[in-house]
Design a protein around this motif. Structure first.
Motif, PDB file in Angstrom:
ATOM      1  N   PRO A 159     -11.065 -10.846  14.235  1.00 35.47           N
ATOM      2  CA  PRO A 159     -10.243 -11.816  13.488  1.00 35.47           C
ATOM      3  C   PRO A 159     -10.394 -11.728  11.970  1.00 35.47           C
ATOM      4  CG  PRO A 159     -12.073 -12.906  14.598  1.00 35.47           C
ATOM      5  CD  PRO A 159     -12.051 -11.500  15.101  1.00 35.47           C
ATOM      6  N   GLN A 160     -11.627 -11.633  11.475  1.00 36.10           N
ATOM      7  CA  GLN A 160     -11.818 -11.629  10.024  1.00 36.10           C
ATOM      8  C   GLN A 160     -11.249 -10.367   9.387  1.00 36.10           C
ATOM      9  OE1 GLN A 160     -16.163 -12.499  10.418  1.00 36.10           O
ATOM     10  NE2 GLN A 160     -15.772 -13.985   8.785  1.00 36.10           N
ATOM     11  N   LEU A 161     -11.521  -9.242  10.021  1.00 39.16           N
ATOM     12  CA  LEU A 161     -11.046  -7.965   9.492  1.00 39.16           C
ATOM     13  C   LEU A 161      -9.522  -7.914   9.504  1.00 39.16           C
ATOM     14  CD1 LEU A 161     -12.492  -5.359   8.501  1.00 39.16           C
ATOM     15  CD2 LEU A 161     -12.050  -4.402  10.765  1.00 39.16           C
ATOM     16  N   ALA A 162      -8.940  -8.292  10.642  1.00 36.25           N
ATOM     17  CA  ALA A 162      -7.481  -8.254  10.763  1.00 36.25           C
ATOM     18  C   ALA A 162      -6.816  -9.258   9.834  1.00 36.25           C
ATOM     19  CB  ALA A 162      -7.079  -8.521  12.210  1.00 36.25           C
ATOM     20  N   ASP A 163      -7.436 -10.412   9.638  1.00 30.89           N
ATOM     21  CA  ASP A 163      -6.862 -11.426   8.758  1.00 30.89           C
ATOM     22  C   ASP A 163      -6.776 -10.911   7.323  1.00 30.89           C
ATOM     23  OD1 ASP A 163      -6.013 -14.287   8.293  1.00 30.89           O
ATOM     24  OD2 ASP A 163      -7.746 -14.203   6.958  1.00 30.89           O
ATOM     25  N   ALA A 164      -7.830 -10.234   6.855  1.00 27.61           N
ATOM     26  CA  ALA A 164      -7.821  -9.677   5.498  1.00 27.61           C
ATOM     27  C   ALA A 164      -6.764  -8.586   5.358  1.00 27.61           C
ATOM     28  CB  ALA A 164      -9.199  -9.121   5.155  1.00 27.61           C
ATOM     29  N   ALA A 165      -6.609  -7.771   6.405  1.00 23.14           N
ATOM     30  CA  ALA A 165      -5.613  -6.697   6.354  1.00 23.14           C
ATOM     31  C   ALA A 165      -4.193  -7.255   6.358  1.00 23.14           C
ATOM     32  CB  ALA A 165      -5.820  -5.744   7.531  1.00 23.14           C
ATOM     33  N   VAL A 166      -3.947  -8.260   7.214  1.00 21.51           N
ATOM     34  CA  VAL A 166      -2.606  -8.828   7.325  1.00 21.51           C
ATOM     35  C   VAL A 166      -2.217  -9.537   6.031  1.00 21.51           C
ATOM     36  CG1 VAL A 166      -1.253 -10.605   8.489  1.00 21.51           C
ATOM     37  CG2 VAL A 166      -2.600  -8.996   9.822  1.00 21.51           C
ATOM     38  N   LYS A 167      -3.162 -10.221   5.389  1.00 19.31           N
ATOM     39  CA  LYS A 167      -2.859 -10.908   4.128  1.00 19.31           C
ATOM     40  C   LYS A 167      -2.471  -9.918   3.027  1.00 19.31           C
ATOM     41  CE  LYS A 167      -5.449 -15.191   4.729  1.00 19.31           C
ATOM     42  NZ  LYS A 167      -6.616 -15.999   4.315  1.00 19.31           N
ATOM     43  N   LEU A 168      -2.989  -8.684   3.122  1.00 17.47           N
ATOM     44  CA  LEU A 168      -2.608  -7.661   2.145  1.00 17.47           C
ATOM     45  C   LEU A 168      -1.240  -7.072   2.468  1.00 17.47           C
ATOM     46  CD1 LEU A 168      -3.515  -5.901  -0.302  1.00 17.47           C
ATOM     47  CD2 LEU A 168      -4.355  -4.249   1.373  1.00 17.47           C
ATOM     48  N   LEU A 169      -0.947  -6.910   3.767  1.00 19.87           N
ATOM     49  CA  LEU A 169       0.302  -6.275   4.183  1.00 19.87           C
ATOM     50  C   LEU A 169       1.471  -7.247   4.251  1.00 19.87           C
ATOM     51  CD1 LEU A 169      -1.114  -4.078   7.080  1.00 19.87           C
ATOM     52  CD2 LEU A 169      -0.509  -3.311   4.793  1.00 19.87           C
ATOM     53  N   LEU A 203       0.834  -1.205   0.000  1.00 17.97           N
ATOM     54  CA  LEU A 203       0.000   0.000   0.000  1.00 17.97           C
ATOM     55  C   LEU A 203       0.869   1.254   0.000  1.00 17.97           C
ATOM     56  CD1 LEU A 203      -2.782  -0.996   2.563  1.00 17.97           C
ATOM     57  CD2 LEU A 203      -2.894  -1.044   0.074  1.00 17.97           C
ATOM     58  N   LEU A 204       1.913   1.248   0.820  1.00 10.88           N
ATOM     59  CA  LEU A 204       2.803   2.404   0.893  1.00 10.88           C
ATOM     60  C   LEU A 204       3.511   2.645  -0.438  1.00 10.88           C
ATOM     61  CD1 LEU A 204       4.277   4.588   2.564  1.00 10.88           C
ATOM     62  CD2 LEU A 204       5.944   2.823   3.195  1.00 10.88           C
ATOM     63  N   LEU A 205       4.014   1.574  -1.055  1.00  9.61           N
ATOM     64  CA  LEU A 205       4.738   1.739  -2.311  1.00  9.61           C
ATOM     65  C   LEU A 205       3.806   2.130  -3.451  1.00  9.61           C
ATOM     66  CD1 LEU A 205       7.479  -1.042  -2.301  1.00  9.61           C
ATOM     67  CD2 LEU A 205       7.390   1.170  -1.154  1.00  9.61           C
ATOM     68  N   SER A 206       2.586   1.608  -3.445  1.00 13.15           N
ATOM     69  CA  SER A 206       1.635   1.994  -4.495  1.00 13.15           C
ATOM     70  C   SER A 206       1.263   3.470  -4.373  1.00 13.15           C
ATOM     71  CB  SER A 206       0.384   1.119  -4.430  1.00 13.15           C
ATOM     72  OG  SER A 206      -0.340   1.345  -3.231  1.00 13.15           O
ATOM     73  N   LYS A 240     -16.921  -0.083   2.077  1.00 13.76           N
ATOM     74  CA  LYS A 240     -18.179  -0.257   1.341  1.00 13.76           C
ATOM     75  C   LYS A 240     -18.283  -1.626   0.682  1.00 13.76           C
ATOM     76  CE  LYS A 240     -18.619   4.689   0.313  1.00 13.76           C
ATOM     77  NZ  LYS A 240     -18.733   5.698  -0.762  1.00 13.76           N
ATOM     78  N   ASP A 241     -17.168  -2.164   0.209  1.00 20.20           N
ATOM     79  CA  ASP A 241     -17.206  -3.416  -0.539  1.00 20.20           C
ATOM     80  C   ASP A 241     -16.977  -4.646   0.338  1.00 20.20           C
ATOM     81  OD1 ASP A 241     -17.555  -1.913  -2.863  1.00 20.20           O
ATOM     82  OD2 ASP A 241     -15.381  -1.693  -3.141  1.00 20.20           O
ATOM     83  N   LEU A 242     -16.921  -4.463   1.642  1.00 19.76           N
ATOM     84  CA  LEU A 242     -16.653  -5.589   2.534  1.00 19.76           C
ATOM     85  C   LEU A 242     -17.906  -6.422   2.752  1.00 19.76           C
ATOM     86  CD1 LEU A 242     -14.490  -3.847   5.299  1.00 19.76           C
ATOM     87  CD2 LEU A 242     -13.704  -5.416   3.533  1.00 19.76           C
ATOM     88  N   ASP A 251      -5.150  -1.823  -8.354  1.00 24.61           N
ATOM     89  CA  ASP A 251      -5.986  -0.758  -7.793  1.00 24.61           C
ATOM     90  C   ASP A 251      -6.303  -1.127  -6.348  1.00 24.61           C
ATOM     91  OD1 ASP A 251      -7.646   1.309  -7.251  1.00 24.61           O
ATOM     92  OD2 ASP A 251      -9.322   0.590  -8.456  1.00 24.61           O
ATOM     93  N   PHE A 252      -5.758  -0.344  -5.424  1.00 26.97           N
ATOM     94  CA  PHE A 252      -5.940  -0.632  -4.002  1.00 26.97           C
ATOM     95  C   PHE A 252      -6.926   0.328  -3.341  1.00 26.97           C
ATOM     96  CE2 PHE A 252      -1.625  -2.191  -4.983  1.00 26.97           C
ATOM     97  CZ  PHE A 252      -1.773  -3.511  -4.581  1.00 26.97           C
ATOM     98  N   SER A 253      -7.758   0.992  -4.145  1.00 22.14           N
ATOM     99  CA  SER A 253      -8.705   1.954  -3.565  1.00 22.14           C
ATOM    100  C   SER A 253      -9.713   1.280  -2.647  1.00 22.14           C
ATOM    101  CB  SER A 253      -9.433   2.705  -4.690  1.00 22.14           C
ATOM    102  OG  SER A 253     -10.104   1.787  -5.551  1.00 22.14           O
ATOM    103  N   SER A 254     -10.042   0.011  -2.920  1.00 20.12           N
ATOM    104  CA  SER A 254     -11.012  -0.687  -2.071  1.00 20.12           C
ATOM    105  C   SER A 254     -10.417  -1.104  -0.732  1.00 20.12           C
ATOM    106  CB  SER A 254     -11.561  -1.920  -2.802  1.00 20.12           C
ATOM    107  OG  SER A 254     -10.513  -2.823  -3.124  1.00 20.12           O
ATOM    108  N   PHE A 255      -9.085  -0.953  -0.578  1.00 16.85           N
ATOM    109  CA  PHE A 255      -8.431  -1.313   0.684  1.00 16.85           C
ATOM    110  C   PHE A 255      -8.040  -0.076   1.484  1.00 16.85           C
ATOM    111  CE2 PHE A 255      -7.665  -4.960  -2.093  1.00 16.85           C
ATOM    112  CZ  PHE A 255      -8.045  -6.007  -1.272  1.00 16.85           C
ATOM    113  N   ALA A 256      -8.738   1.032   1.242  1.00 21.01           N
ATOM    114  CA  ALA A 256      -8.428   2.253   1.991  1.00 21.01           C
ATOM    115  C   ALA A 256      -8.654   2.059   3.486  1.00 21.01           C
ATOM    116  CB  ALA A 256      -9.285   3.403   1.469  1.00 21.01           C
TER     117      ALA A 256
END
Length: 327
Positions: free
Chosen positions: A275-285, A152-155, A235-237, A219-224
């Motif tokens: 758990p679900q929210l953090a799991d999705a975030a960690v898999k992206l990071l 996310l930072l590099l994008s 919105k898309d979760l 496009d990482f706009s949905s991961f804001a």
């Protein structure tokens, strides 16, 4: 590496179907910056030819160093261009441009035909532009390096650079070149007609934007919400994850934790509660956005394994060298 039948990615995913792969974003930036108009590419090759004429011959290198000392130049040597070193082009061109008067004097003294290039105002103006644009690209490259970089930072950094390309193109249309200081100074000093050059520069800037669009398609706009879960909506979760995000936003005690810790550390710390929210975030990071850590390991190993060391097992020493903990 990425072949569908027998490539490394395919072999890994046959054993671990959930494994993800990504192309190093620093390498992509380097590939995107390679393509340029033919006239600028010719100037780059001729600049490298001048450097090689002086650097490749030890006698020429020594004589040029003595000349720089005699004239009181800031530097005493040019730099070699190495294709595999991604910052090489910018540094080589910048050093050549700084020592252009000394280089011209040396080439005239040795009666080299290469001195003609440094007498050509148009050639010098194109060289000055290459110095400026590659300096910008090198700044982007170095800003994308670091231990804690994530995708996310590099994008965001790449998006900011593409936005600058749009800004530069618009200013070039208005005949404004103040964003390229060396180019602007060279044009002012030589007094050449700037209009044909501006078309070439604008073409290169537009080509850079197209190349960056080709290599950076994500496009990482949905991961804001991953960047800032307390402001950005999800919105898309799915509904269960959206509910967890609402709960997290209302948990004011986590706001201080978010402000004081890194993004991966924050999401790992809220894993038990959400758990679900953090799991999705960690898999992206989690995936490495670049090969910086691998390259840093190679650099440390190269520094350790000198010709004076005959010990093959360097695991302990390498682990200590790569650690953030001060011994």
């Amino acid at each position: 590496m990425t072949g569908r039948v027998s490539g490394l990615v395919t072999r890994v995913q046959n054993l671990a179907p959930l494994a993800k792969w990504t192309h190093c974003m620093i390498h992509r930036e380097s590939l995107a910056s390679k393509k340029m108009p033919e006239c600028l590419e010719t100037v780059l090759k001729q600049a490298v030819q001048i450097v090689n004429f002086i650097k490749a011959c030890p006698l020429n290198a020594r004589l040029f160093s003595l000349l720089c000392q005699k004239l009181g130049a800031e530097h005493e040597q040019l730099l070699f261009h190495t294709e595999v070193h991604w910052l090489s082009r910018g540094r080589v061109l910048h050093r050549l441009y700084e020592l252009r008067s000394e280089v011209k004097t040396f080439l005239v003294n040795v009666r080299s035909d290469l001195a003609w290039y440094l007498d050509d105002p148009l050639w010098l103006a194109q060289l000055s532009y290459l110095v400026d644009i590659f300096e910008r690209l090198n700044s982007l490259n170095t800003s994308m390096q670091g231990r804690d970089a994530n995708i996310l930072l590099l994008s965001d950094k790449v998006s900011a650079f593409v936005g600058k390309l749009d800004l530069w193109r618009d200013r070039l249309i208005n005949k404004n070149v103040d964003m390229f200081p060396n180019f602007a100074d060279c044009v002012q000093e030589t007094g050449i007609n700037i209009f044909p050059l501006i078309n070439t520069v604008a073409q290169h800037v537009e080509g850079l934007k197209q190349q960056f669009g080709r290599y950076f398609t994500e496009d990482f706009s949905s991961f804001a919400w991953v960047r800032d879960p307390f402001i950005c909506p999800g919105k898309d979760l799915p509904v269960d994850m959206a509910e967890q995000l609402v709960e997290l936003k209302c948990d004011t005690r986590l706001l201080d934790l978010y402000s004081s810790s890194s993004l991966p550390s924050f999401w790992l710390s809220v894993m038990p509660e959400y758990p679900q929210l953090a799991d999705a975030a960690v898999k992206l990071l989690l995936p490495f956005a670049s090969t910086y850590l691998c390259e840093a390991g190679f650099s440390k190993l190269t520094a350790l394994k000198t010709k004076y060391r005959n010990r093959l097992q360097v695991e302990d020493d390498l682990g200590l060298a790569l650690s953030n903990i001060e011994p």
